[in-house]
Enzyme design. Structure first.
Site, mmCIF file in Angstrom:
data_model
loop_
_atom_site.group_PDB
_atom_site.id
_atom_site.type_symbol
_atom_site.label_atom_id
_atom_site.label_comp_id
_atom_site.label_asym_id
_atom_site.label_seq_id
_atom_site.Cartn_x
_atom_site.Cartn_y
_atom_site.Cartn_z
ATOM 1 N N ASP A 132 35.617 35.302 40.615
ATOM 2 C CA ASP A 132 36.672 36.159 41.273
ATOM 3 C C ASP A 132 36.593 36.801 42.354
ATOM 4 O O ASP A 132 35.520 37.881 42.589
ATOM 5 C CB ASP A 132 36.979 36.819 39.654
ATOM 6 C CG ASP A 132 38.785 37.188 39.208
ATOM 7 O OD1 ASP A 132 39.464 36.192 39.256
ATOM 8 O OD2 ASP A 132 38.947 37.959 40.880
ATOM 9 N N ILE A 133 37.479 36.470 42.955
ATOM 10 C CA ILE A 133 38.267 37.407 44.383
ATOM 11 C C ILE A 133 38.493 38.666 44.377
ATOM 12 O O ILE A 133 38.106 39.666 45.231
ATOM 13 C CB ILE A 133 39.349 36.922 45.392
ATOM 14 C CG1 ILE A 133 38.859 36.840 46.362
ATOM 15 C CG2 ILE A 133 40.474 37.681 45.136
ATOM 16 C CD1 ILE A 133 40.444 36.177 47.485
ATOM 17 N N ASN A 148 44.245 33.751 30.068
ATOM 18 C CA ASN A 148 45.397 34.731 29.779
ATOM 19 C C ASN A 148 46.810 33.124 29.811
ATOM 20 O O ASN A 148 46.600 32.495 30.637
ATOM 21 C CB ASN A 148 46.054 35.260 30.991
ATOM 22 C CG ASN A 148 45.306 36.631 31.268
ATOM 23 O OD1 ASN A 148 44.951 37.286 29.638
ATOM 24 N ND2 ASN A 148 44.541 36.932 32.059
ATOM 25 N N GLN A 200 49.800 35.600 32.610
ATOM 26 C CA GLN A 200 48.501 34.568 33.374
ATOM 27 C C GLN A 200 49.585 34.451 35.061
ATOM 28 O O GLN A 200 50.797 34.410 35.465
ATOM 29 C CB GLN A 200 49.478 33.036 32.788
ATOM 30 C CG GLN A 200 47.976 31.832 33.620
ATOM 31 C CD GLN A 200 48.385 30.445 32.901
ATOM 32 O OE1 GLN A 200 49.269 30.506 31.948
ATOM 33 N NE2 GLN A 200 47.586 30.054 33.606
ATOM 34 N N HIS A 254 42.698 29.040 33.714
ATOM 35 C CA HIS A 254 40.990 28.965 34.068
ATOM 36 C C HIS A 254 40.704 30.183 33.051
ATOM 37 O O HIS A 254 40.967 31.272 31.724
ATOM 38 C CB HIS A 254 41.147 30.498 35.405
ATOM 39 C CG HIS A 254 42.317 31.005 35.513
ATOM 40 N ND1 HIS A 254 43.644 30.962 35.672
ATOM 41 C CD2 HIS A 254 42.616 32.449 35.697
ATOM 42 C CE1 HIS A 254 44.675 31.268 35.642
ATOM 43 N NE2 HIS A 254 43.663 33.068 35.047
ATOM 44 N N HIS A 311 38.305 33.232 31.981
ATOM 45 C CA HIS A 311 37.208 34.573 32.894
ATOM 46 C C HIS A 311 36.665 34.702 32.304
ATOM 47 O O HIS A 311 36.549 35.348 31.209
ATOM 48 C CB HIS A 311 38.097 35.731 32.851
ATOM 49 C CG HIS A 311 39.748 35.173 33.720
ATOM 50 N ND1 HIS A 311 39.942 36.143 35.038
ATOM 51 C CD2 HIS A 311 40.638 35.567 33.146
ATOM 52 C CE1 HIS A 311 40.862 36.028 34.950
ATOM 53 N NE2 HIS A 311 41.727 35.301 34.468
HETATM 54 P P1 AMP Z 1 44.987 35.303 35.517
HETATM 55 O O1 AMP Z 1 46.188 36.740 36.053
HETATM 56 O O2 AMP Z 1 44.028 35.047 34.188
HETATM 57 O O3 AMP Z 1 45.804 34.582 35.662
HETATM 58 O O4 AMP Z 1 44.197 35.842 36.879
HETATM 59 C C1 AMP Z 1 43.800 35.191 38.034
HETATM 60 C C2 AMP Z 1 42.571 35.299 38.173
HETATM 61 O O5 AMP Z 1 42.330 34.573 39.645
HETATM 62 C C3 AMP Z 1 42.748 37.452 38.983
HETATM 63 O O6 AMP Z 1 41.871 37.527 38.386
HETATM 64 C C4 AMP Z 1 42.110 37.108 40.618
HETATM 65 O O7 AMP Z 1 42.240 37.490 41.125
HETATM 66 C C5 AMP Z 1 41.603 35.784 40.786
HETATM 67 N N1 AMP Z 1 42.291 34.984 42.205
HETATM 68 C C6 AMP Z 1 42.811 35.251 42.609
HETATM 69 N N2 AMP Z 1 42.887 34.435 43.407
HETATM 70 C C7 AMP Z 1 41.914 33.490 44.200
HETATM 71 C C8 AMP Z 1 40.796 33.172 44.962
HETATM 72 N N3 AMP Z 1 41.723 32.466 46.092
HETATM 73 N N4 AMP Z 1 39.803 33.256 44.657
HETATM 74 C C9 AMP Z 1 38.537 33.263 43.366
HETATM 75 N N5 AMP Z 1 39.991 33.918 42.570
HETATM 76 C C10 AMP Z 1 41.312 34.235 42.528
#
Ligand code: AMP
Length: 129
Positions: A39-40, A100, A107, A113, A115
């Protein structure tokens, strides 16, 4: 912004772009049907996202539409990630899986995805509303 749960799959979502190689990622493991990457914005020492390669918006969408090979691959990849990151019960202190979905699940990226979180005590599952 949370996604609109009634919207169709959006080919321009950020994880679709990662799958097409248009955006870089830090891969943990890639399999025939799944991709896991860091995760970024990590929320814990281990924070890995596991996504299916197919165009599925959410866990319920995947559960109803994915083929058995995709489902087996996805579930096994999640378990492998826990092992590879050293948070599985054989090696580490445990982990938490979160997926989520939709508005109430808050979400943000409309591609399924999970986590994988661990590496520290994660506290109680939910804060009081
Ligand atoms: P969600 O709120 O469950 O949809 O989580 C989306 C997740 O994607 C968040 O934890 C972000 O930090 C992660 N995210 C968004 N863009 C990227 C990316 N380019 N590379 C890795 N993780 C990302």
């Amino acid at each position: 912004m949370p996604i609109d749960p009634t919207a169709p799959y959006d080919d321009d979502n950020i994880f679709a772009k990662i799958l097409r190689g248009e955006i870089p990622n830090t891969t943990v493991i890639e399999t025939e049907h799944s991709l896991a990457f860091h995760d970024i914005t990590p929320q814990a020492p281990t924070h890995v996202l596991v996504i299916p390669k197919g165009a599925y918006v959410s866990f319920d969408h995947f559960a109803s539409e994915a083929g058995e090979a995709e489902i087996i691959d996805y579930v096994r990849t999640i378990g492998q990630v826990a092992q590879m990151c050293g948070v599985d019960l054989g090696e580490g202190g445990g982990f938490r899986l979160i997926s989520n979905a939709g508005r109430d699940g808050v979400q943000e990226v409309p591609h399924l995805h999970v986590h994988v979180l661990g590496g520290r005590g994660l506290g109680r599952m939910l804060q009081p509303a």
